[in-house]
Structures are given as structure tokens and as C-alpha cells.
Design an enzyme around this catalytic site. Structure first.
Site, PDB file in Angstrom:
ATOM      1  N   HIS A 157      37.970 -31.005  28.853  1.00 48.26           N
ATOM      2  CA  HIS A 157      36.646 -30.470  29.179  1.00 48.26           C
ATOM      3  C   HIS A 157      36.601 -29.022  28.666  1.00 48.26           C
ATOM      4  CE1 HIS A 157      35.825 -33.204  32.927  1.00 48.26           C
ATOM      5  NE2 HIS A 157      34.974 -33.538  31.976  1.00 48.26           N
ATOM      6  N   CYS A 251      36.568 -26.392  38.078  1.00 41.59           N
ATOM      7  CA  CYS A 251      36.219 -27.812  38.233  1.00 41.59           C
ATOM      8  C   CYS A 251      35.644 -28.093  39.624  1.00 41.59           C
ATOM      9  CB  CYS A 251      37.449 -28.699  38.057  1.00 41.59           C
ATOM     10  SG  CYS A 251      38.217 -28.582  36.451  1.00 41.59           S
TER      11      CYS A 251
HETATM   12  N1  ARG Z   1      40.152 -36.177  37.207  1.00 42.79           N
HETATM   13  C1  ARG Z   1      38.945 -35.555  36.773  1.00 42.79           C
HETATM   14  C2  ARG Z   1      38.522 -36.130  35.436  1.00 42.79           C
HETATM   15  O1  ARG Z   1      39.355 -36.371  34.632  1.00 42.79           O
HETATM   16  C3  ARG Z   1      39.119 -34.082  36.687  1.00 42.79           C
HETATM   17  C4  ARG Z   1      37.848 -33.356  36.376  1.00 42.79           C
HETATM   18  C5  ARG Z   1      38.040 -31.901  36.169  1.00 42.79           C
HETATM   19  N2  ARG Z   1      36.793 -31.242  36.046  1.00 42.79           N
HETATM   20  C6  ARG Z   1      36.504 -30.296  35.159  1.00 42.79           C
HETATM   21  N3  ARG Z   1      35.361 -29.687  35.271  1.00 42.79           N
HETATM   22  N4  ARG Z   1      37.306 -29.999  34.171  1.00 42.79           N
HETATM   23  O2  ARG Z   1      37.395 -36.362  35.171  1.00 42.79           O
END
Ligand code: ARG
Length: 273
Positions: A157, A251
Site C-alpha cells: 500500500h 493503517c
Molecule cells: N492485512 C491488511 C491487508 O493486507 C493490512 C492492511 C494495512 N493497511 C494499510 N493501510 N496499509 O489488507
């Protein structure tokens, strides 16, 4: 924010997740409560969404939507395991009086891949968010959206590789981006803070800045030093248990950026998380 009442590592949709190792929910809740208290102590307002059973990643509220000037661009998740979070977050916004709400046609994971500055929105693609969503968001928000290509699966991300320090500058880990996107970042932000790989893998770039205070992973020591040198107040937090799902402070935080009524501004903007 969303309390991690149903937090677990039950599937693997990023390289940080190891279902066989699992995660400790009680520890995750304790760490998350500390993060919430940090925001409250800094004078920000924290609104909560009800955690839903069967959605162990719902704690990562950044992914729930993108909010710019009160306009809410809804998330459409890449993986079926998180699909139900999109409508749940959209419902929260409509129930809380937001009138300009857009249900996205294209896959996008909200503020996980869209980061807002004063005059533009930076948008990641390559692992989760579809580049078509960048155009859709630009049209809906009426703000330039700049596409950045992510190339390292550990930084899947945009918010794992870059964070806005203010409305006009950022910190980032260059190697997480394609050569062309690195050039774009150099052009837009000649004065950016460049993070090391060591700090990036502790989720040091998954930070939240209100322009004065930076809430940052406790382990990102080098980056913290540089931020202090630049005059920021550094607020370290330990979210190591949530990192087992591939998440850090940002996150867990969907920034709404509205001024809190009656507040005297410490920072340039109130963060409604
Ligand atoms: N386990 C989640 C996923 O893979 C983690 C999300 C993390 N969020 C972020 N904004 N980077 O989607």
C-alpha cells in the site's frame, strides 16, 4: 478508528501475514488503545466504527475510504476476505451525515493507497488499487491525483512507503517505487525526507503527521532522528502485534481532516480519525 475486537491473522494477503504464527488479540487491543489515547492527548477527535465479526482486518480503517473536503470516496477491496468492509465504512459515513458519498466502480483501498496533500492526492498502484480508481477519484474529488507505481510487495500500500509530513512535503522509501515514480517524487518534493530500508521495514513510513506531531512506529529510530532534526515532535507508538497483519499507525487511522469545533489549533488541521 476501529477497535480490533475481532483482530486475527487468519489468511495471508500480504507478505507480513503468517496465519500459522497467528497474533495475540489482547496485545493488539492494548496497543491500539495506546494509539487512540495518543491522538486524544494531541487534541484530535477520534470517532469509532463498530468492528464486525468475521472481518479481522477491519481495524485497518485507513483502507475504509478516502475523505477530502468532506467528500467521501468509498473503498472497493481487492481481496474477497475484506470485501464487506467497503459497504460498512460507507454506511458509517452516510449515517454520520456525510452527503457527498461516492461508491467506487474500481478497486481501491482508500487511504491505504491515497494520501492527501494541500493541492494534490498521491495515489499508489501495483498491488491493490486499480489505476482506473485514480482517475475516478480525481473526477469525484476535483483534485489532481498523481499516480505512483509500487514495486516491492512488502510495501503493498502507498501508506507503507510514504507519508505526508505536511500539506506540501512527504517522507518516503525510494526503493518501494518504480524508477519513473521516483523521479516524479523527486520533482514534486525536492526537500523530502528519504527513509532507509531499515526504517521502512519497521513500518516507519506508516506514520500520521498533523504538521507538528508525527505519530510513528517506535522502532523507526533513524527516521525519528531526522524528523526531530527538522523540528517535528515525534510520538513513538508500538503496534508490533498489528504489524503481524501488515499494518502500523497509519493503517489504523482514517483521517477526515476537519477542524474540531472550538479547538484552538496546535497544528494546521484537526485530525478526525
Ligand atoms: N492485512 C491488511 C491487508 O493486507 C493490512 C492492511 C494495512 N493497511 C494499510 N493501510 N496499509 O489488507
Amino acid at each position: 478508528m476501529c477497535r480490533p475486537d475481532h483482530f486475527a491473522v487468519e489468511y495471508a494477503i500480504n507478505p507480513w501475514m503468517h496465519p500459522e504464527a497467528g497474533a495475540d488479540r489482547a496485545t493488539a487491543i492494548r496497543q491500539w488503545e495506546t494509539l487512540r489515547d495518543v491522538y486524544l492527548d494531541l487534541g484530535h477527535r477520534v470517532s469509532l466504527i463498530e468492528p464486525l465479526e468475521g472481518l479481522p482486518d477491519m481495524v485497518f480503517s485507513a483502507n475504509g475510504a478516502l475523505v477530502v473536503d468532506g467528500r467521501v470516496y468509498g473503498a472497493r477491496f481487492a481481496y474477497p476476505q475484506r470485501a464487506a468492509e467497503g459497504p460498512a465504512y460507507l454506511r458509517w459515513f452516510t449515517q454520520n451525515g456525510y452527503e457527498r458519498v461516492h461508491e467506487a466502480a474500481f478497486v481501491n483501498e482508500g487511504e491505504g493507497d491515497f494520501l492527501t496533500l494541500d493541492h494534490l492526492v498521491l495515489a499508489g498502484t501495483g498491488f491493490r488499487t486499480d489505476i482506473s480508481a485514480h482517475k475516478e477519484a480525481q473526477e469525484f474529488l476535483g483534485r489532481p491525483v498523481v499516480t505512483l507505481q509500487l514495486v516491492d510487495p512488502r510495501f503493498y500500500h502507498l501508506d507503507t512507503a510514504l507519508f505526508p509530513l505536511s500539506g506540501h512535503n512527504v517522507a518516503y522509501f525510494p526503493e518501494a517505487f518504480s524508477p519513473g515514480s521516483r523521479e516524479v517524487l523527486r520533482t514534486l518534493f525536492p526537500d523530502a525526507v528519504l527513509a532507509s530500508e531499515e526504517d521502512a521495514v519497521t513500518f516507519g513510513l506508516n506514520s500520521v503527521s498533523d504538521g507538528v506531531n508525527v505519530v510513528i512506529s517506535a522502532e523507526a529510530g533513524g527516521l525519528q532522528l531526522e524528523l526531530k532534526r527538522r523540528g517535528f515532535e515525534v510520538v513513538p507508538v508500538d503496534l508490533s502485534e498489528l504489524r503481524k497483519a501488515g499494518g502500523g499507525p497509519k493503517c489504523c487511522t482514517l483521517e477526515i481532516r476537519e477542524r474540531v469545533a472550538g479547538a484552538t489549533a496546535p497544528g494546521p488541521e484537526g485530525v478526525d480519525a
